[in-house]
Motif scaffolding. Structure first.
Motif, PDB file in Angstrom:
ATOM      1  N   MET A 117       0.810  -1.218   0.000  1.00  0.00           N
ATOM      2  CA  MET A 117       0.000   0.000   0.000  1.00  0.00           C
ATOM      3  C   MET A 117       0.842   1.265   0.000  1.00  0.00           C
ATOM      4  O   MET A 117       0.387   2.321  -0.442  1.00  0.00           O
ATOM      5  N   VAL A 118       2.048   1.207   0.520  1.00  0.00           N
ATOM      6  CA  VAL A 118       2.921   2.381   0.547  1.00  0.00           C
ATOM      7  C   VAL A 118       4.188   2.079  -0.242  1.00  0.00           C
ATOM      8  O   VAL A 118       4.853   1.078   0.017  1.00  0.00           O
ATOM      9  N   LYS A 119       4.489   2.923  -1.202  1.00  0.00           N
ATOM     10  CA  LYS A 119       5.693   2.763  -2.015  1.00  0.00           C
ATOM     11  C   LYS A 119       6.563   4.005  -1.865  1.00  0.00           C
ATOM     12  O   LYS A 119       6.055   5.129  -1.816  1.00  0.00           O
ATOM     13  N   TRP A 120       7.861   3.781  -1.794  1.00  0.00           N
ATOM     14  CA  TRP A 120       8.816   4.868  -1.599  1.00  0.00           C
ATOM     15  C   TRP A 120       9.757   4.964  -2.782  1.00  0.00           C
ATOM     16  O   TRP A 120      10.369   3.977  -3.173  1.00  0.00           O
ATOM     17  N   ASN A 121       9.851   6.149  -3.345  1.00  0.00           N
ATOM     18  CA  ASN A 121      10.877   6.473  -4.330  1.00  0.00           C
ATOM     19  C   ASN A 121      11.634   7.692  -3.824  1.00  0.00           C
ATOM     20  O   ASN A 121      11.160   8.417  -2.941  1.00  0.00           O
ATOM     21  N   GLY A 122      12.788   7.910  -4.387  1.00  0.00           N
ATOM     22  CA  GLY A 122      13.523   9.088  -3.960  1.00  0.00           C
ATOM     23  C   GLY A 122      14.820   9.255  -4.716  1.00  0.00           C
ATOM     24  O   GLY A 122      15.095   8.554  -5.689  1.00  0.00           O
ATOM     25  N   GLN A 123      15.605  10.205  -4.257  1.00  0.00           N
ATOM     26  CA  GLN A 123      16.891  10.479  -4.889  1.00  0.00           C
ATOM     27  C   GLN A 123      17.798  11.248  -3.945  1.00  0.00           C
ATOM     28  O   GLN A 123      17.332  11.966  -3.048  1.00  0.00           O
ATOM     29  N   ALA A 124      19.083  11.086  -4.138  1.00  0.00           N
ATOM     30  CA  ALA A 124      20.095  11.941  -3.526  1.00  0.00           C
ATOM     31  C   ALA A 124      20.714  12.739  -4.664  1.00  0.00           C
ATOM     32  O   ALA A 124      21.073  12.167  -5.697  1.00  0.00           O
ATOM     33  N   ARG A 125      20.867  14.053  -4.475  1.00  0.00           N
ATOM     34  CA  ARG A 125      21.226  14.912  -5.598  1.00  0.00           C
ATOM     35  C   ARG A 125      22.250  15.967  -5.169  1.00  0.00           C
ATOM     36  O   ARG A 125      22.155  16.551  -4.088  1.00  0.00           O
ATOM     37  N   TYR A 126      23.212  16.189  -6.038  1.00  0.00           N
ATOM     38  CA  TYR A 126      24.169  17.297  -5.851  1.00  0.00           C
ATOM     39  C   TYR A 126      24.056  18.227  -7.050  1.00  0.00           C
ATOM     40  O   TYR A 126      24.064  17.778  -8.205  1.00  0.00           O
ATOM     41  N   ARG A 127      23.954  19.547  -6.788  1.00  0.00           N
ATOM     42  CA  ARG A 127      23.850  20.539  -7.854  1.00  0.00           C
ATOM     43  C   ARG A 127      24.851  21.675  -7.609  1.00  0.00           C
ATOM     44  O   ARG A 127      25.116  22.047  -6.457  1.00  0.00           O
ATOM     45  N   TYR A 128      25.363  22.219  -8.715  1.00  0.00           N
ATOM     46  CA  TYR A 128      26.363  23.286  -8.635  1.00  0.00           C
ATOM     47  C   TYR A 128      26.056  24.346  -9.682  1.00  0.00           C
ATOM     48  O   TYR A 128      25.785  24.026 -10.847  1.00  0.00           O
ATOM     49  N   TRP A 129      26.092  25.613  -9.254  1.00  0.00           N
ATOM     50  CA  TRP A 129      25.925  26.751 -10.164  1.00  0.00           C
ATOM     51  C   TRP A 129      27.156  27.642 -10.082  1.00  0.00           C
ATOM     52  O   TRP A 129      27.667  27.920  -8.988  1.00  0.00           O
ATOM     53  N   SER A 130      27.620  28.094 -11.234  1.00  0.00           N
ATOM     54  CA  SER A 130      28.679  29.099 -11.292  1.00  0.00           C
ATOM     55  C   SER A 130      28.233  30.172 -12.275  1.00  0.00           C
ATOM     56  O   SER A 130      27.950  29.873 -13.440  1.00  0.00           O
ATOM     57  N   GLN A 131      28.155  31.412 -11.803  1.00  0.00           N
ATOM     58  CA  GLN A 131      27.593  32.497 -12.608  1.00  0.00           C
ATOM     59  C   GLN A 131      28.553  33.671 -12.691  1.00  0.00           C
ATOM     60  O   GLN A 131      29.279  33.965 -11.731  1.00  0.00           O
ATOM     61  N   ARG A 132      28.545  34.344 -13.834  1.00  0.00           N
ATOM     62  CA  ARG A 132      29.374  35.513 -14.073  1.00  0.00           C
ATOM     63  C   ARG A 132      28.489  36.624 -14.649  1.00  0.00           C
ATOM     64  O   ARG A 132      27.816  36.431 -15.660  1.00  0.00           O
ATOM     65  N   GLU A 134      28.470  40.799 -15.827  1.00  0.00           N
ATOM     66  CA  GLU A 134      29.269  41.983 -16.134  1.00  0.00           C
ATOM     67  C   GLU A 134      28.761  43.169 -15.318  1.00  0.00           C
ATOM     68  O   GLU A 134      27.560  43.480 -15.328  1.00  0.00           O
ATOM     69  N   LYS A 135      29.677  43.835 -14.632  1.00  0.00           N
ATOM     70  CA  LYS A 135      29.325  45.018 -13.849  1.00  0.00           C
ATOM     71  C   LYS A 135      29.420  46.279 -14.711  1.00  0.00           C
ATOM     72  O   LYS A 135      29.891  46.238 -15.846  1.00  0.00           O
ATOM     73  N   GLU A 136      28.972  47.384 -14.177  1.00  0.00           N
ATOM     74  CA  GLU A 136      28.937  48.640 -14.949  1.00  0.00           C
ATOM     75  C   GLU A 136      30.324  49.056 -15.415  1.00  0.00           C
ATOM     76  O   GLU A 136      30.491  49.624 -16.487  1.00  0.00           O
ATOM     77  N   ASN A 137      31.363  48.745 -14.635  1.00  0.00           N
ATOM     78  CA  ASN A 137      32.726  49.125 -15.007  1.00  0.00           C
ATOM     79  C   ASN A 137      33.414  48.097 -15.901  1.00  0.00           C
ATOM     80  O   ASN A 137      34.594  48.216 -16.208  1.00  0.00           O
ATOM     81  N   GLY A 138      32.671  47.066 -16.316  1.00  0.00           N
ATOM     82  CA  GLY A 138      33.211  46.053 -17.207  1.00  0.00           C
ATOM     83  C   GLY A 138      33.813  44.846 -16.520  1.00  0.00           C
ATOM     84  O   GLY A 138      34.123  43.843 -17.180  1.00  0.00           O
ATOM     85  N   SER A 139      33.997  44.887 -15.215  1.00  0.00           N
ATOM     86  CA  SER A 139      34.525  43.729 -14.484  1.00  0.00           C
ATOM     87  C   SER A 139      33.423  42.677 -14.305  1.00  0.00           C
ATOM     88  O   SER A 139      32.249  42.930 -14.566  1.00  0.00           O
ATOM     89  N   LYS A 140      33.839  41.506 -13.820  1.00  0.00           N
ATOM     90  CA  LYS A 140      32.910  40.398 -13.666  1.00  0.00           C
ATOM     91  C   LYS A 140      32.581  40.183 -12.190  1.00  0.00           C
ATOM     92  O   LYS A 140      33.461  40.154 -11.329  1.00  0.00           O
ATOM     93  N   ASP A 141      31.296  40.030 -11.911  1.00  0.00           N
ATOM     94  CA  ASP A 141      30.827  39.659 -10.581  1.00  0.00           C
ATOM     95  C   ASP A 141      30.598  38.149 -10.580  1.00  0.00           C
ATOM     96  O   ASP A 141      29.775  37.643 -11.341  1.00  0.00           O
ATOM     97  N   LYS A 142      31.329  37.406  -9.746  1.00  0.00           N
ATOM     98  CA  LYS A 142      31.291  35.948  -9.753  1.00  0.00           C
ATOM     99  C   LYS A 142      30.456  35.428  -8.585  1.00  0.00           C
ATOM    100  O   LYS A 142      30.616  35.880  -7.449  1.00  0.00           O
TER     101      LYS A 142
END
Length: 428
Positions: A117-132, A134-142
């Motif tokens: 009557m009860v079924k279990w599914n699931g997951q273990a997950r790792y996620r990564y974001w890297s974003q850049r 451009e700022k007003e002076n042309g440098s990069k905000d990381k």
């Protein structure tokens, strides 16, 4: 459970009830078709009550213990399709082996309990974001961010038509030495009937007509879906803006201070014909938070119109697109997307893979909580336009690896925006 199961258990009880062991037989390589117990044991094996050894034998002529017999009875007790006579016999067997069953954790007082009557599914997950950015002076905000998530998705059967479903997430920041934040993200009752479905509770809010371009979140309320090839869906309830809206958006900031929930009503149409599929939707939200983004500052409404369509050329190629607009917002009020998919990773198929390329225009005042991983609520990237490519691969069964890259511009400044996303999922 069939009558043959009861016959086999009855034979076992008669042979061994007076002692701690009894003889058994079964239909594997050491049980020929002309064996007197072949039919009964075949049914027992089919029902999952007995199983053999790794060498395809069952060794049915050797004695088994009362504990092993109790295991068989416990499995028989989990069966639901039994006659009154069969149930009475199982009750007698349960009483005879009550001590062993109690040791197995089986509550003999609840003989009609169904283990399926009860079924279990699931997951273990790792996620990564890297974003850049451009700022007003042309440098990069990381900006870099990663996240660990452990997810349970139980389904409990109420009866033939109704189930209760849930999603429980525990998420943590690997860079911090702290405990995970656990929350019941979704829990709802679902009734499934022929060409008709109803959901009640805290349930998915998904913009299926745009393949997730606008929403992949949850709301509290009710949903009604009916139809076959053409499906109509009606929804009404409350949506939590503070948790669901894009993390960096104006509506998110306004929700935190003005009103963290919005009243919601929506209607969707989705259909398929041959290789062509598509849909359209209208969604209405009302909250004081929307006064911060609307043309009319006194208006607390958000009216979202959306359409989407796609074409499956063959088993490998799929082209889709979508468009949406918030008719109340004064800026960043449209979103559109076109995506070409090739193949696709299937988690049960080791070595399968897929790839895609897409152009995305993600106005923050209409694409509130998109499905796309690069622009998820907690990713920090929103209100951009540009090109995205990605690929996914199954290195091992039930293990998914994924990588995505985005290059484009911020809509409000036309400055560069760049993103990299990676993910690994372990499904169970």
């Amino acid at each position: 459970m069939k009558k043959t199961l009861v016959s086999a258990l009855t034979t076992a009880l008669v042979v061994g009830a007076a002692s701690t062991t009894f003889a058994a037989a079964n239909p594997f390589s050491d049980v020929p078709a002309d064996h007197w117990a072949y039919d009964a044991v075949s049914q027992l094996a089919a029902d999952g009550v007995i199983e053999g050894y790794g060498d395809t034998t069952f060794r049915g002529n050797q004695n088994i213990t009362r504990y092993e017999m109790a295991q068989m009875i416990a499995k028989a007790m989990a069966k639901s399709d039994v006659s009154a006579a069969d149930k009475a016999l199982i009750d007698k067997l349960a009483a005879e082996f009550s001590d062993e069953l109690n040791n197995l954790g089986v509550r003999v007082s609840n003989l009609e309990r169904n283990a399926d009557m009860v079924k279990w599914n699931g997951q273990a997950r790792y996620r990564y974001w890297s974003q850049r950015y451009e700022k007003e002076n042309g440098s990069k905000d990381k900006k870099n961010k990663d996240q660990l998530t452990f997810r349970f998705e139980p389904t409990a059967e109420v009866n033939a038509n109704w189930h209760v479903k849930a999603r429980i997430d525990a998420s943590a920041d690997p860079s911090e030495d702290g405990s995970a934040n656990m929350a019941v993200k979704r829990i709802w009752a679902q009734g499934d009937y022929r060409n008709f479905q109803v959901k009640l509770g805290k349930l998915p809010l998904a913009s299926t007509e745009t393949a997730g371009m606008l929403f992949d979140d949850q709301f509290s309320g009710a949903q009604l879906t009916f139809g076959n090839k053409l499906k109509a869906t009606l929804e009404a309830g409350r949506w939590n803006l503070a948790n669901g809206a894009n993390a960096q958006s104006a509506i998110k900031r306004a929700a935190d201070s003005l009103d963290d929930a919005a009243n919601y009503q929506g209607i969707m149409l989705n259909g398929t014909t041959g290789k062509l599929y598509g849909g359209a939707a209208y969604r209405h939200f009302s909250s004081a938070a929307f006064t911060q983004i609307n043309d009319d500052a006194s208006s607390d409404d958000a009216n979202l119109w959306s359409v989407g369509a796609g074409y499956k050329f063959d088993h490998n190629w799929d082209l889709s697109g979508a468009y949406a607009k918030n008719t109340e917002a004064d800026t960043d009020a449209t979103a559109h997307n076109i995506q070409l998919n090739y193949k696709g990773a299937q988690k049960a198929n080791k070595g399968s893979w897929g790839a895609y390329t897409a152009y995305r225009y993600m106005g923050q005042n209409v694409a509130f909580a998109p499905l796309y991983e690069m622009f998820l609520t907690n990713s920090g990237m929103n209100n951009v336009k540009g090109w995205e490519v990605g690929a996914e691969y199954i290195p091992f069964t039930n293990v998914l690896s994924k990588i995505q890259y985005f290059n484009g511009k911020k809509l409000d400044s036309d400055r560069d925006a760049e993103g990299l996303f990676g993910q690994v999922n372990f499904f169970f």
